[in-house]
Design a protein around this motif. Structure first.
Motif, PDB file in Angstrom:
ATOM      1  N   LEU A 138      44.410  48.269  36.490  1.00 24.32           N
ATOM      2  CA  LEU A 138      43.670  47.158  37.290  1.00 24.32           C
ATOM      3  C   LEU A 138      42.747  46.580  36.148  1.00 24.32           C
ATOM      4  CD1 LEU A 138      42.727  49.430  40.307  1.00 24.32           C
ATOM      5  CD2 LEU A 138      44.008  47.126  40.421  1.00 24.32           C
ATOM      6  N   ALA A 139      42.203  47.388  35.152  1.00 22.22           N
ATOM      7  CA  ALA A 139      41.534  46.801  33.974  1.00 22.22           C
ATOM      8  C   ALA A 139      42.137  45.701  33.210  1.00 22.22           C
ATOM      9  CB  ALA A 139      41.105  48.005  33.191  1.00 22.22           C
ATOM     10  N   LEU A 199      34.017  48.242  32.607  1.00 24.32           N
ATOM     11  CA  LEU A 199      33.865  49.394  33.284  1.00 24.32           C
ATOM     12  C   LEU A 199      33.639  50.721  32.511  1.00 24.32           C
ATOM     13  CD1 LEU A 199      37.539  49.243  34.811  1.00 24.32           C
ATOM     14  CD2 LEU A 199      35.418  49.396  35.905  1.00 24.32           C
ATOM     15  N   ILE A 200      33.229  51.510  32.958  1.00 21.65           N
ATOM     16  CA  ILE A 200      32.947  52.937  32.159  1.00 21.65           C
ATOM     17  C   ILE A 200      33.705  54.012  33.011  1.00 21.65           C
ATOM     18  CG2 ILE A 200      31.180  54.888  31.290  1.00 21.65           C
ATOM     19  CD1 ILE A 200      29.430  52.308  30.824  1.00 21.65           C
ATOM     20  N   VAL A 201      34.548  54.803  32.576  1.00 18.67           N
ATOM     21  CA  VAL A 201      35.339  55.747  33.313  1.00 18.67           C
ATOM     22  C   VAL A 201      34.760  57.139  32.776  1.00 18.67           C
ATOM     23  CG1 VAL A 201      37.447  56.489  33.934  1.00 18.67           C
ATOM     24  CG2 VAL A 201      37.266  54.178  33.526  1.00 18.67           C
ATOM     25  N   THR A 202      34.245  57.708  33.681  1.00 13.42           N
ATOM     26  CA  THR A 202      33.332  58.833  33.356  1.00 13.42           C
ATOM     27  C   THR A 202      34.281  60.192  33.480  1.00 13.42           C
ATOM     28  OG1 THR A 202      32.621  59.548  35.575  1.00 13.42           O
ATOM     29  CG2 THR A 202      31.223  58.350  34.061  1.00 13.42           C
ATOM     30  N   LEU A 258      39.144  43.476  32.246  1.00 14.17           N
ATOM     31  CA  LEU A 258      37.732  44.142  32.204  1.00 14.17           C
ATOM     32  C   LEU A 258      37.768  44.973  30.828  1.00 14.17           C
ATOM     33  CD1 LEU A 258      37.397  45.143  35.683  1.00 14.17           C
ATOM     34  CD2 LEU A 258      36.220  43.349  34.833  1.00 14.17           C
ATOM     35  N   PRO A 259      36.920  44.764  30.267  1.00 11.40           N
ATOM     36  CA  PRO A 259      36.686  45.624  29.073  1.00 11.40           C
ATOM     37  C   PRO A 259      36.394  47.070  29.366  1.00 11.40           C
ATOM     38  CG  PRO A 259      34.886  44.102  28.991  1.00 11.40           C
ATOM     39  CD  PRO A 259      35.641  43.911  30.102  1.00 11.40           C
ATOM     40  N   ILE A 288      37.266  48.406  41.704  1.00 11.62           N
ATOM     41  CA  ILE A 288      37.461  47.341  40.831  1.00 11.62           C
ATOM     42  C   ILE A 288      37.437  45.847  40.993  1.00 11.62           C
ATOM     43  CG2 ILE A 288      38.902  47.218  38.650  1.00 11.62           C
ATOM     44  CD1 ILE A 288      39.444  49.968  38.492  1.00 11.62           C
ATOM     45  N   ALA A 289      38.337  45.645  42.284  1.00 12.61           N
ATOM     46  CA  ALA A 289      38.950  44.498  42.536  1.00 12.61           C
ATOM     47  C   ALA A 289      37.582  43.640  43.021  1.00 12.61           C
ATOM     48  CB  ALA A 289      39.798  44.459  43.840  1.00 12.61           C
TER      49      ALA A 289
END
Length: 304
Positions: A245-246, A227-230, A251-252, A216-217
């Motif tokens: 972190l988002a 971001l997409i978190v699966t 970060l959307p 992410i950094a």
């Protein structure tokens, strides 16, 4: 914001994904205390784990089960590697439970490797057919059945939602677990949709917290990333880190389960994981042989 798919809608999307129970219920033995084993990748003090467990217990109580009177439950908690889950599975199997309830892809596999005779009910598993846990959604076969949490089309929907809430985003970083088949499958479905939305994708592996944080950094230098978190257990376990972190890097992000949104994440789209536990109580009760559940099952077979 959270968008939750109800059980009926999810089953329709999956083409009847809650697999039919493959085994005949065990013989009724009203005077014997039944034993249920539960294996989950979440810690015992995880708030979401406690919420799910409470829903399962309520479902059992609604059907006439009472812990300490006619049922005993043995829990095994915690995030670990494959060897850890195999040890946990072997421990549960050695107790000779009437049925085992598992949560997620990381736990169902080791239990199936340990026993092919004890009935298994799984919840929150992404694509149980591709994972080799059941033969098909309509006819699972073997000793396992349960509830699927997602299908590949939902992965494309996550990307579509990201584009809708943040039109400037051109690059979607996808947090997935490369150790499970569903991790590659979900990422592949997102990659297939990306060109139609004018987007690029990259993967962030979620094997541990350090890997997530570094991935992410690395997006900080990009002004058009999201971001997409699966769907996988690792992202759920590390949800607080991912959400923080988002927020830090602005970060959307689109998440796969409601608990991310209620914990501070931007938006989620997925099934109701807690309700799967409540529904699983009927599956567990059916095979454990509670007289009341057996009676209701027989009535259900005569229904159109």
């Amino acid at each position: 914001m959270t968008v939750t798919i109800g059980r009926r809608e999810l089953l329709a999307a999956l083409g009847g994904a809650a697999a039919a129970w493959p085994l005949a219920a065990r013989a009724q033995q009203p005077d014997r205390v039944r034993r249920i084993g539960i294996l989950t990748y979440l810690a015992s003090d995880d708030a979401d784990a406690q919420s799910r467990n409470a829903a399962f217990l309520r479902g059992l109580q609604e059907l006439g089960w009472a812990v300490g009177r006619n049922v005993r439950i043995d829990y095994r908690w915690g995030l670990g590697n494959a060897d850890f889950y195999r040890r946990q599975a072997a421990d549960l199997v050695s107790l000779a439970p009437d049925v085992i309830l598992t949560n997620g892809t990381s736990t169902i596999g080791p239990v199936l490797q340990t026993t092919r005779t004890i009935p298994i009910v799984f919840v929150n598993v992404t694509d149980p057919v591709a994972g080799g846990f059941v033969e098909s959604l309509a006819r699972p076969g073997g000793n396992a059945t349960g509830f699927a949490s997602a299908e590949w089309g939902m992965s494309g929907k996550w990307l579509e939602l990201l584009k809708q809430i943040a039109p400037h985003v051109k690059h979607a970083a996808v947090i997935r677990n490369p150790r499970v088949a569903s991790g590659s499958g979900q990422y592949g479905a997102i990659q297939a949709v990306a060109p139609f939305l004018g987007m690029e994708t990259s993967a962030i592996d979620a094997r541990d917290a350090g890997e997530i944080e570094r991935g992410i950094a690395a997006l900080v230098s990009s002004s058009n990333a999201g971001l997409i978190v699966t769907a996988n257990g690792a992202t759920l376990v590390h949800r607080d880190l991912i959400i923080a972190l988002a927020a830090r890097f602005r970060l959307p992000a689109v998440y796969w389960q409601r608990v991310f949104a209620t914990s501070g994440g931007l938006i989620s789209y997925g099934d109701d994981a807690t309700d799967q536990y409540r529904q699983a109580a009927r599956y567990v009760g059916r095979t454990a042989g509670h007289p009341r559940i057996q009676s209701q099952t027989e009535k259900g077979r005569r229904a159109p």
